[in-house]
Design a protein around this motif. Structure first.
Motif, PDB file in Angstrom:
ATOM      1  N   UNK A  84      26.436  41.365  47.112  1.00  0.00           N
ATOM      2  CA  UNK A  84      27.765  41.960  47.300  1.00  0.00           C
ATOM      3  C   UNK A  84      28.838  40.874  47.348  1.00  0.00           C
ATOM      4  N   UNK A  85      28.546  39.735  47.975  1.00  0.00           N
ATOM      5  CA  UNK A  85      29.529  38.641  48.005  1.00  0.00           C
ATOM      6  C   UNK A  85      29.809  38.142  46.589  1.00  0.00           C
ATOM      7  N   UNK A  86      28.751  37.994  45.797  1.00  0.00           N
ATOM      8  CA  UNK A  86      28.957  37.582  44.406  1.00  0.00           C
ATOM      9  C   UNK A  86      29.759  38.625  43.640  1.00  0.00           C
ATOM     10  N   UNK A  87      29.492  39.908  43.892  1.00  0.00           N
ATOM     11  CA  UNK A  87      30.238  40.964  43.209  1.00  0.00           C
ATOM     12  C   UNK A  87      31.703  40.963  43.617  1.00  0.00           C
ATOM     13  N   UNK A  88      31.995  40.689  44.880  1.00  0.00           N
ATOM     14  CA  UNK A  88      33.383  40.645  45.334  1.00  0.00           C
ATOM     15  C   UNK A  88      34.139  39.492  44.680  1.00  0.00           C
ATOM     16  N   UNK A  89      33.507  38.330  44.598  1.00  0.00           N
ATOM     17  CA  UNK A  89      34.173  37.191  43.975  1.00  0.00           C
ATOM     18  C   UNK A  89      34.417  37.425  42.488  1.00  0.00           C
ATOM     19  N   UNK A  90      33.455  38.064  41.830  1.00  0.00           N
ATOM     20  CA  UNK A  90      33.583  38.298  40.390  1.00  0.00           C
ATOM     21  C   UNK A  90      34.415  39.532  40.061  1.00  0.00           C
ATOM     22  N   UNK A  91      34.685  40.383  41.043  1.00  0.00           N
ATOM     23  CA  UNK A  91      35.403  41.618  40.769  1.00  0.00           C
ATOM     24  C   UNK A  91      36.809  41.677  41.324  1.00  0.00           C
ATOM     25  N   UNK A  92      36.996  41.248  42.575  1.00  0.00           N
ATOM     26  CA  UNK A  92      38.305  41.404  43.213  1.00  0.00           C
ATOM     27  C   UNK A  92      39.337  40.472  42.593  1.00  0.00           C
ATOM     28  N   UNK A  93      38.977  39.205  42.432  1.00  0.00           N
ATOM     29  CA  UNK A  93      39.944  38.245  41.892  1.00  0.00           C
ATOM     30  C   UNK A  93      40.375  38.609  40.468  1.00  0.00           C
ATOM     31  N   UNK A  94      39.466  38.860  39.530  1.00  0.00           N
ATOM     32  CA  UNK A  94      39.930  39.292  38.195  1.00  0.00           C
ATOM     33  C   UNK A  94      40.647  40.636  38.214  1.00  0.00           C
ATOM     34  N   UNK A  95      40.264  41.538  39.131  1.00  0.00           N
ATOM     35  CA  UNK A  95      40.930  42.831  39.190  1.00  0.00           C
ATOM     36  C   UNK A  95      42.401  42.711  39.534  1.00  0.00           C
ATOM     37  N   UNK A  96      42.724  41.833  40.497  1.00  0.00           N
ATOM     38  CA  UNK A  96      44.127  41.612  40.848  1.00  0.00           C
ATOM     39  C   UNK A  96      44.830  40.776  39.784  1.00  0.00           C
TER      40      UNK A  96
END
Length: 311
Positions: A84-96
């Motif tokens: 989940x931590x890896x998914x947050x780093x790969x998802x939240x930053x590019x999403x914003x």
């Protein structure tokens, strides 16, 4: 903080948090709390019933089941958290970032997310393990890549509505940096949505980790995991029909508590918006702008004439 306080007032949150706290303690200190060595084999105690020195019995190699359950909690929970931590780093930053870095980055990121969403979790993780080696970190990184589109879409959708708000546009016109706008105006508003997504993603990741370890992927035996214990117990149902219930109960309790916590955070966030809307609706009109009464229907002249005629 307001959302957190409202969450703690809900009964579902007060039910889920003690369960998750107990699982977290077992994940951190389960190996130290184990009464025996979880890897020690005793051929004289194969498939022993609960009691005596083995409170939950022994498995097919004479290993203490309670010790293996306590020691296996760490790898099972740590794997889900890592994914989940890896998914947050790969998802939240590019999403914003897709909202501010131009149309090219937005188009490329959206196409990459669409491509990742078509890949199945288990098969992609097995393929990654086959390429990079059978290890927990390799499998969890592959799982994090596949979970990242969930955070990308949720974060982008939550931030998109606020980036078009008038106060954000006014801050941009006054020269405020994007980092300041994100920290001041956006992050606190999209954080409850990210928290709900994180709780659901942890439940999904835990189930996926259990499925992978059930298949023998990600963790090398004889290291104990919930999925590995469940797989080994299924081979000896004739001797110990109750054995699979123990790891399955831990899995169900943890996943159920995570889903309850996600629902509580979502309900708390929704409850916080209702009073704001009520206050906005009840607020008095500004000076010089009296409230206008809703126009009432007036009968047309022909209808008035028809009503005046005698029956």
């Amino acid at each position: 903080m307001r959302t957190l306080r409202r969450t703690l007032r809900l009964r579902t949150a007060r039910t889920a948090l003690p369960v998750l706290a107990a699982v977290a303690l077992l994940a951190l200190f389960g190996g130290a709390l184990a009464p025996q060595d979880p890897l020690a084999q005793d051929t004289a105690q194969l498939l022993h019933a609960p009691g005596g020195a083995h409170l939950l019995g022994t498995d097919y190699l004479g290993r203490d089941v309670l010790s293996r359950l306590l020691a296996g909690t760490g790898d099972s929970v740590a794997g889900a958290v890592e994914a989940v931590v890896a998914a947050m780093l790969l998802g939240i930053v590019p999403g914003i970032a897709s909202l501010w870095l131009g149309r090219v980055f937005e188009w490329v990121s959206l196409r990459a997310v669409d491509a990742l969403m078509t890949l199945p979790f288990t098969l992609f993780a097995i393929a990654a393990v086959g390429v990079f080696g059978n290890g927990l970190h390799q499998a969890m990184l592959a799982l994090g890549v596949l979970l990242s589109p969930l955070f990308f879409r949720v974060t982008r959708a939550a931030a998109l509505g606020f980036t078009q708000a008038q106060y954000v546009q006014a801050a941009e016109l006054m020269g405020a940096s994007r980092r300041w706008i994100l920290r001041t105006h956006l992050w606190s508003k999209i954080l409850p949505t990210v928290a709900v997504t994180t709780a659901h993603a942890l439940a999904t990741a835990l189930l996926t980790v259990t499925s992978l370890t059930f298949l023998g992927v990600g963790v090398q035996p004889p290291a104990p995991t919930w999925g590995g214990m469940l797989a080994s117990d299924l081979g000896f149902l004739a001797q110990q029909p109750w054995a699979p219930i123990l790891p399955a109960t831990l899995i169900m309790l943890t996943v159920g508590a995570l889903n309850l916590l996600a629902d509580a955070v979502r309900d708390a966030g929704a409850a916080g918006t209702e009073p704001a809307r009520a206050r906005a609706a009840a607020a008095p009109a500004p000076a010089g702008r009296p409230h206008r009464a809703a126009p009432t229907e007036q009968p047309a002249p022909k209808e008035q004439a028809d009503a005046a005629l005698p029956a």
